[in-house]
Design a protein around this motif. Structure first.
Motif, PDB file in Angstrom:
ATOM      1  N   THR B 196     -26.104  29.828 -31.210  1.00 31.60           N
ATOM      2  CA  THR B 196     -25.926  28.624 -32.013  1.00 31.60           C
ATOM      3  C   THR B 196     -25.202  27.564 -31.187  1.00 31.60           C
ATOM      4  N   PRO B 197     -26.000  26.811 -30.377  1.00 33.59           N
ATOM      5  CA  PRO B 197     -25.355  25.758 -29.595  1.00 33.59           C
ATOM      6  C   PRO B 197     -24.822  24.667 -30.529  1.00 33.59           C
ATOM      7  N   THR B 198     -23.681  24.178 -30.192  1.00 37.91           N
ATOM      8  CA  THR B 198     -23.031  23.182 -31.041  1.00 37.91           C
ATOM      9  C   THR B 198     -22.385  22.112 -30.174  1.00 37.91           C
ATOM     10  N   VAL B 199     -22.170  20.984 -30.818  1.00 36.68           N
ATOM     11  CA  VAL B 199     -21.385  19.933 -30.167  1.00 36.68           C
ATOM     12  C   VAL B 199     -20.088  19.790 -30.952  1.00 36.68           C
ATOM     13  N   CYS B 200     -19.036  19.714 -30.205  1.00 39.49           N
ATOM     14  CA  CYS B 200     -17.708  19.574 -30.807  1.00 39.49           C
ATOM     15  C   CYS B 200     -17.450  18.101 -31.104  1.00 39.49           C
ATOM     16  N   THR B 201     -16.873  17.831 -32.256  1.00 38.84           N
ATOM     17  CA  THR B 201     -16.626  16.426 -32.624  1.00 38.84           C
ATOM     18  C   THR B 201     -15.139  16.075 -32.673  1.00 38.84           C
ATOM     19  N   GLY B 202     -14.283  17.035 -32.373  1.00 39.24           N
ATOM     20  CA  GLY B 202     -12.859  16.693 -32.381  1.00 39.24           C
ATOM     21  C   GLY B 202     -12.022  17.815 -31.807  1.00 39.24           C
ATOM     22  N   MET B 203     -10.862  17.460 -31.347  1.00 40.86           N
ATOM     23  CA  MET B 203      -9.906  18.452 -30.842  1.00 40.86           C
ATOM     24  C   MET B 203      -8.580  18.249 -31.541  1.00 40.86           C
ATOM     25  N   ARG B 204      -7.856  19.346 -31.677  1.00 40.89           N
ATOM     26  CA  ARG B 204      -6.495  19.197 -32.183  1.00 40.89           C
ATOM     27  C   ARG B 204      -5.594  18.685 -31.053  1.00 40.89           C
ATOM     28  N   GLY B 205      -4.548  18.031 -31.436  1.00 39.73           N
ATOM     29  CA  GLY B 205      -3.533  17.630 -30.467  1.00 39.73           C
ATOM     30  C   GLY B 205      -2.521  18.752 -30.293  1.00 39.73           C
ATOM     31  N   LEU B 206      -1.536  18.524 -29.442  1.00 35.57           N
ATOM     32  CA  LEU B 206      -0.579  19.576 -29.128  1.00 35.57           C
ATOM     33  C   LEU B 206       0.788  18.980 -28.814  1.00 35.57           C
ATOM     34  N   ALA B 207       1.785  19.472 -29.483  1.00 36.45           N
ATOM     35  CA  ALA B 207       3.173  19.155 -29.122  1.00 36.45           C
ATOM     36  C   ALA B 207       3.866  20.480 -28.864  1.00 36.45           C
ATOM     37  N   GLU B 208       4.578  20.560 -27.760  1.00 39.18           N
ATOM     38  CA  GLU B 208       5.212  21.822 -27.375  1.00 39.18           C
ATOM     39  C   GLU B 208       6.694  21.609 -27.145  1.00 39.18           C
ATOM     40  N   CYS B 209       7.473  22.599 -27.532  1.00 38.91           N
ATOM     41  CA  CYS B 209       8.903  22.490 -27.244  1.00 38.91           C
ATOM     42  C   CYS B 209       9.494  23.844 -26.913  1.00 38.91           C
ATOM     43  N   GLU B 210      10.604  23.786 -26.208  1.00 39.61           N
ATOM     44  CA  GLU B 210      11.421  24.963 -25.953  1.00 39.61           C
ATOM     45  C   GLU B 210      12.763  24.713 -26.624  1.00 39.61           C
TER      46      GLU B 210
END
Lengths: 467, 467
Positions: B196-210
């Protein structure tokens, strides 16, 4: 039986101080860390070293007793008085793990004297406090002119105390006949302070466990899977967070079952001690107290059971970030127990509680090590009065009473041998047990030797007359 | 402009398959781990290697762009058609940390082909997916007989994506003129499955901390002090436990501010995908789903913001026990963000929340790295239609739509360059991004190259006619 002349004891100790310290330093150089398998050979070496030293001290019978783990050292010196009571001194020759990079100012297994202090892992806990008895018995003999001690003196120095003494009870049961004694003197505790010598009347017990939580079979991408599968590090954290309620009481159902509450008199005795919370916090290297509601700090550390996290780990702990859901997490817990608590009951309570905390999809494994029971000495015990008198002669001031927050296998000796357990320790809170820069105050160590020198005559004299 | 003949593209790719794999394997042997300082030289070596390879591919202008961190590689190949649109392809040449002992069946930086799969760290994320464009553009030229691509082709391959792209936005801002493009093609995502080939329409963002929590100045004895001072490992655990409420929603006040909720149509499109939860769980190497109430698994990983613990640590984690209260503890958190969330707002919300969770006597430090914004492509965008057509030609089946739970700096390109962002990726969920035994399906990698070969002609043809 004549009173030991104090001046002769002191002169002997002063004369032998330097040799005593040299020999103790030699012992401290052996990294007898029982918790770390790669040090097993060192623990054995420590036992052999001590056995040789006890033979040199004059003990006519010295044996290294193997166990399924690390060996213990046993020594016996019969009195020349056929009616003398028998006293068993307990200590341990193993030590906590230590590494320079943990924050030590010198190598933990290279003893260094700075001022009146000897720095090394085991200096106070417990090699120093075992070793002062070798000087004490020599001073006792020299000052009294005896060729054998006033009591039948036995010494049992185990090698697994810092690992929870997993084979100690079996050893004591197996060797109960050899170990038989009228009283047990435990030298593995401390006293209030340099200025306020005290005798400890009880120790907390200890139950320890490691809880391992397993989630994904391997670390997985927190972007691809995050938010949709259980995270074992989160589960570990939630388990630890659920350990205490909002009053800092342990929230494990059944944990407090059987606890013997403090009497009003005991709370008063605690409250009379010259406790300075600011100073205590400095010793604790901490900035605030925190603990069970409606209890003072001394009550919390001496007479209340606790749950502490000794270690937690899971996932990526290196530099930078790694966006994973970790495969597993680990929690090391220790529970301090007080008189009336049963370690087996506590273990069951913790297992039942933990099983109910873990979310679906996370597997939980719990391993408990062997537990150490709590113990308590009655304040009016006649042998306790001997210890107090011997300490008062050595220190020249009245002796008061404390308890000990730490744990030792004293209760096993009490249970198996049916003998009362007394505590003789000269370490002070700033000695840094289990911490970097562990040290012992040299003057106090010699007062310990002096107390030991007086104690055998005093016990022999008063123990006979005890009911 | 003529349609690229499919058979010619396929023949070219088949003929060059073996050489392509050899070159990719050479790149994968460079352990370009951006998170680990000792691999900084390898990340630079990876950039230089790629630059040389792109020159060999035929790009007339190739440059290694230094940043304050790891270098990026930039390449340009102007079209021979003066009216051609300009397309910027984005990928990254750095990889996640990997060590054999994490559970790999072969050395992570020694690529191995088993069956149709190539195993190595970076095989799918992202070296393989950058590299298929080199074969794609060659096939495009060979099949069309052109000497330059149908579009002005630009390629930007950064070196810090796995460390949160801390210098990427500055680089894009600084080089905005060179990078100017009509559309951005991001090749750092996956598709639904091999079938099932697909096209992605969005990505999540990312915030990282220690988050680092400091208690006693050094490890202290849990017997002497346990129950009476705050334990930083307990504080860390309570902080993590407070991250989520009983509905597995993130409990940080303000965290959900601005979130663009899914439309009913989007929820329907997700629900139409052939989702098999059992199979998904196998890919996740997990035994249960777990997440925000009232959302499906796909919604949770694609369209809902999350908080995950990537690492937690404090105190003794070695064999046996160490009865201490640890001096400090550490928590590494990552937050996935969705369209509408502002990373700065999230950072502030987390800082405010954490400050309120920490008990007196524990000091808390929080470091946030640079955040990655979420992004979303409109379903009706004309350039998205070109990507869909090119994939449908390569795969021979209809293409459907997904989103990506992972994160990339695509939103920065969208923000700075003012160009729409499209996603072309051929990795599948079982590829094990960030996990041991990361691999890529070789047939899919070549389909990626084929899609790339068709895409440039299709975009040039339809982009002109776009409004």
């Amino acid at each position: 039986m004549s009173q030991t002349p104090d001046s002769a004891v002191r002169a002997y100790i002063e004369e032998h101080r330097s040799l005593f310290l040299d020999r103790l330093a030699a012992w401290l150089r052996i990294p007898s860390v029982s918790a770390q398998p790669h040090h097993a050979g060192d623990v054995r070496r420590s036992a052999d070293w001590l056995a040789a030293e006890l033979r040199d001290t004059g003990f006519p019978a010295v044996e290294v007793w193997p166990t399924e783990g690390a060996p213990a050292v046993y020594a016996e010196w019969p009195s020349d008085d056929p009616e003398a009571p028998t006293v068993l001194v307990y200590g341990h020759h193993d030590v906590q793990p230590a590494a320079r990079e943990d924050g030590w100012n010198s190598e933990p297994f290279e003893p260094v004297v700075r001022g009146n202090r000897l720095y090394a892992r085991g200096a106070a806990d417990d090699k120093g406090q075992v070793f002062f008895h070798t000087l004490g018995v020599r001073a006792h003999l020299a000052a009294t002119g005896r060729t054998a001690p006033a009591v039948n003196l036995k010494l049992l120095v185990e090698g697994e105390e810092e690992s929870g003494s997993p084979h100690f009870r079996a050893l004591v049961e197996q060797r109960a006949e050899r170990l038989a004694a009228d009283a047990v003197i435990v030298s593995d505790t401390g006293m209030w302070s340099e200025d306020t010598p005290t005798v400890c009347t009880g120790m907390r017990g200890l139950a320890e466990c490691e809880i391992r939580l397993y989630g994904p079979d391997q670390d997985i991408h927190s972007g691809s899977f995050g938010g949709a599968v259980p995270n074992p590090a989160t589960a570990a954290a939630r388990l630890v967070a659920a350990l205490h309620d909002e009053h800092a009481r342990v929230a494990v159902p059944g944990f407090y079952d059987g606890v013997i509450e403090l009497t009003d008199r005991e709370r008063e005795l605690f409250a009379e001690l010259p406790f300075d919370e600011e100073e205590w916090l400095r010793t604790a290297a901490s900035r605030a107290t925190h603990g069970e509601a409606d209890h003072t700090t001394l009550e919390r550390v001496w007479a209340r059971p606790t749950a502490e996290v000794n270690g937690i780990g899971g996932g990526y702990q290196g530099p930078g970030n790694k966006t994973i859901i970790p495969s597993s997490a680990l929690v090391k817990l220790s529970f301090r127990l007080v008189a009336g608590q049963d370690p087996d009951h506590v273990e069951k309570a913790v297992r039942d509680w933990a099983a109910g905390q873990v979310p679906a999809g996370i597997r939980c494994e719990i391993d408990f090590g062997a537990a150490t029971r709590p113990c308590l000495t009655p304040l009016d015990h006649p042998a306790l009065r001997s210890v107090v008198r011997a300490m008062e002669r050595a220190f020249g001031t009245p002796v008061r009473f404390t308890r000990e927050g730490g744990s030792g296998p004293a209760a096993d000796l009490q249970d198996v041998l049916g003998a009362p357990v007394l505590f003789l320790g000269v370490s002070v809170p700033s000695d840094g047990w289990h911490a970097p820069d562990e040290k012992v105050e040299l003057d106090l160590l010699l007062k310990g030797a002096e107390t030991s020198a007086y104690l055998w005559s005093d016990l022999a004299e008063h123990w006979r007359s005890a009911p």
